[in-house]
Write a protein that holds these residues in place. Sequence first.
Motif, PDB file in Angstrom:
ATOM      1  N   LEU A 116      55.077  52.382  42.311  1.00 49.09           N
ATOM      2  CA  LEU A 116      54.347  52.303  43.552  1.00 49.09           C
ATOM      3  C   LEU A 116      53.006  51.702  42.638  1.00 49.09           C
ATOM      4  O   LEU A 116      52.367  52.622  42.833  1.00 49.09           O
ATOM      5  N   PHE A 117      52.770  49.983  43.254  1.00 48.08           N
ATOM      6  CA  PHE A 117      51.102  50.076  43.063  1.00 48.08           C
ATOM      7  C   PHE A 117      50.868  49.468  44.392  1.00 48.08           C
ATOM      8  O   PHE A 117      51.512  49.304  45.436  1.00 48.08           O
ATOM      9  N   THR A 118      49.667  50.632  44.894  1.00 39.48           N
ATOM     10  CA  THR A 118      49.246  49.966  46.533  1.00 39.48           C
ATOM     11  C   THR A 118      48.169  49.044  46.578  1.00 39.48           C
ATOM     12  O   THR A 118      47.979  48.658  45.756  1.00 39.48           O
ATOM     13  N   GLY A 119      48.030  48.887  47.795  1.00 40.78           N
ATOM     14  CA  GLY A 119      46.915  47.605  47.986  1.00 40.78           C
ATOM     15  C   GLY A 119      45.086  48.845  47.882  1.00 40.78           C
ATOM     16  O   GLY A 119      45.370  49.448  46.553  1.00 40.78           O
ATOM     17  N   GLY A 120      44.738  47.708  47.844  1.00 43.86           N
ATOM     18  CA  GLY A 120      43.310  48.129  47.089  1.00 43.86           C
ATOM     19  C   GLY A 120      42.202  46.789  47.138  1.00 43.86           C
ATOM     20  O   GLY A 120      42.546  45.741  47.691  1.00 43.86           O
ATOM     21  N   TRP A 121      41.433  47.056  46.396  1.00 43.46           N
ATOM     22  CA  TRP A 121      40.482  45.193  45.822  1.00 43.46           C
ATOM     23  C   TRP A 121      40.132  45.861  44.473  1.00 43.46           C
ATOM     24  O   TRP A 121      39.254  44.326  43.528  1.00 43.46           O
ATOM     25  N   ALA A 122      40.538  46.505  43.501  1.00 44.00           N
ATOM     26  CA  ALA A 122      40.365  46.162  42.241  1.00 44.00           C
ATOM     27  C   ALA A 122      40.990  45.544  41.587  1.00 44.00           C
ATOM     28  O   ALA A 122      42.562  45.605  41.221  1.00 44.00           O
ATOM     29  N   LYS A 123      40.582  43.978  40.893  1.00 46.45           N
ATOM     30  CA  LYS A 123      41.342  43.410  39.938  1.00 46.45           C
ATOM     31  C   LYS A 123      41.314  42.930  38.756  1.00 46.45           C
ATOM     32  O   LYS A 123      40.928  42.048  38.141  1.00 46.45           O
ATOM     33  N   SER A 124      40.000  44.121  37.602  1.00 45.26           N
ATOM     34  CA  SER A 124      39.476  44.039  36.642  1.00 45.26           C
ATOM     35  C   SER A 124      39.250  45.498  36.318  1.00 45.26           C
ATOM     36  O   SER A 124      39.182  46.500  37.040  1.00 45.26           O
ATOM     37  N   GLY A 125      39.277  45.249  34.762  1.00 46.89           N
ATOM     38  CA  GLY A 125      38.553  46.720  34.367  1.00 46.89           C
ATOM     39  C   GLY A 125      39.372  47.578  34.270  1.00 46.89           C
ATOM     40  O   GLY A 125      40.934  46.793  33.939  1.00 46.89           O
ATOM     41  N   LEU A 126      39.307  48.580  33.816  1.00 48.07           N
ATOM     42  CA  LEU A 126      40.330  49.313  33.353  1.00 48.07           C
ATOM     43  C   LEU A 126      41.341  50.482  34.636  1.00 48.07           C
ATOM     44  O   LEU A 126      42.416  50.199  34.133  1.00 48.07           O
ATOM     45  N   TYR A 127      41.178  49.875  35.983  1.00 48.72           N
ATOM     46  CA  TYR A 127      42.498  49.740  36.761  1.00 48.72           C
ATOM     47  C   TYR A 127      43.573  48.652  36.748  1.00 48.72           C
ATOM     48  O   TYR A 127      44.340  48.916  36.013  1.00 48.72           O
ATOM     49  N   PHE A 128      42.885  47.579  36.271  1.00 49.78           N
ATOM     50  CA  PHE A 128      43.298  46.310  36.080  1.00 49.78           C
ATOM     51  C   PHE A 128      45.030  46.084  34.165  1.00 49.78           C
ATOM     52  O   PHE A 128      45.448  46.227  34.414  1.00 49.78           O
ATOM     53  N   GLU A 129      43.893  47.054  33.625  1.00 47.71           N
ATOM     54  CA  GLU A 129      44.137  47.387  32.009  1.00 47.71           C
ATOM     55  C   GLU A 129      45.347  48.296  32.664  1.00 47.71           C
ATOM     56  O   GLU A 129      46.582  48.392  32.022  1.00 47.71           O
ATOM     57  N   THR A 130      45.253  49.214  33.430  1.00 46.42           N
ATOM     58  CA  THR A 130      45.807  50.449  33.501  1.00 46.42           C
ATOM     59  C   THR A 130      47.363  50.052  34.032  1.00 46.42           C
ATOM     60  O   THR A 130      48.602  50.204  34.050  1.00 46.42           O
ATOM     61  N   ILE A 131      47.251  49.310  35.174  1.00 49.64           N
ATOM     62  CA  ILE A 131      48.264  48.089  35.657  1.00 49.64           C
ATOM     63  C   ILE A 131      49.266  48.060  34.704  1.00 49.64           C
ATOM     64  O   ILE A 131      50.514  47.702  35.080  1.00 49.64           O
ATOM     65  N   GLY A 132      48.483  46.815  33.733  1.00 47.74           N
ATOM     66  CA  GLY A 132      49.030  45.652  33.443  1.00 47.74           C
ATOM     67  C   GLY A 132      50.590  46.810  32.556  1.00 47.74           C
ATOM     68  O   GLY A 132      51.238  46.531  32.328  1.00 47.74           O
ATOM     69  N   ARG A 133      49.589  47.861  31.745  1.00 46.70           N
ATOM     70  CA  ARG A 133      49.981  48.964  31.211  1.00 46.70           C
ATOM     71  C   ARG A 133      51.771  49.825  30.957  1.00 46.70           C
ATOM     72  O   ARG A 133      52.281  49.754  30.515  1.00 46.70           O
TER      73      ARG A 133
END
Length: 342
Positions: A116-133
């Motif tokens: 499950l990917f949650t709500g939030g605000w982060a759309k860049s950086g390590l968080y975005f990369e982690t979601i992509g992986r």
Amino acid sequence: MSKDAVWVLFLVTSFQCLLLSAETHPAILLPNHYNRNTPVTCPAPNPNLYYQPVIGIVTHPGDGATGRLSNTTGASYIAASYVKFVEAAGARVVPLIYNEPTEKLFKKLELVNGVLFTGGWAKSGLYFETIGRIFKKALEKNDAGDHFPIYAICLGFELITMIVSKDNNILEEFCASNQASTLQFVENANIKGTLFQRFPPDLLKKLSTDCLVMQNHRYGISPGKLQGNHKLSSFFEILTTCEDEDDMVYVSTMRSRNYPVSAFQWHPEKNAFEWASSEIPHTKDAIQITQYAANFLVSEARKSINRPVAQEVRDNLIYNYSPTYCGKAGKGYDEVYIFAPV
């Protein structure tokens, strides 16, 4: 008329009423009263389903309370409503800490039956990369034969839209913050195999007439822009749309055409488990929506062929952490799990 005659008339009338009641309201028989000779059977569980499913929830940067709970660099959180959402449908949760080493993160990914990917605000950086992986790994699992579902909510919806389109600027701005809304099904929407398939007909109808879902976002994608992007239109099928406060239409529910991926711009978890905003619907119908949405995720996770080692699962469950109550401020989340930097 004598007292005795009145008494006799009363008894006769009462008896007639009892007979009439028995005719119009037959005795209610419990199941075991129909046939006492029928043996009790306990069917064996379906061997193709996993009845101890585990869902991985990816943590989000920060503390979920704009630094009121923790301003430690590298801290991350999961709103407890997402955890309760999963547990309400009969699954357990393993937190996937977004900034832990990739090797450790992927090892935890082998302990779960969906993400499950949650709500939030982060759309860049390590968080975005982690979601992509994680998203890429989940698709690989499905390609290899494991039914591995993904639920992407709000920010999660936006991130996988960016990832699939390979365009980090594809999102559009909308005015749908703290707003209850309906869901409008697109023409000829195919709900077979989606969470909506299990909705009772009356509840399905109310989705388009009553404000039963919660929106809280500033970005999204319009139907025209999604359909005009070949990567998105070939991967996703639009199920519902909504209108924001300026009557601008955006995609609110979509699903993958070939993978068990469901994406929601709305928040199915909030109706039952968040209380800070007066706009969150809490009616009986709204609570049913939360339950049906959770049930669908977990029913999909039960199809997973992954059977993780029980002790490894227990060592990594969310139960190893304690939630923090932050609802006293009267805004934001009611409870969050906070994870220290790794």
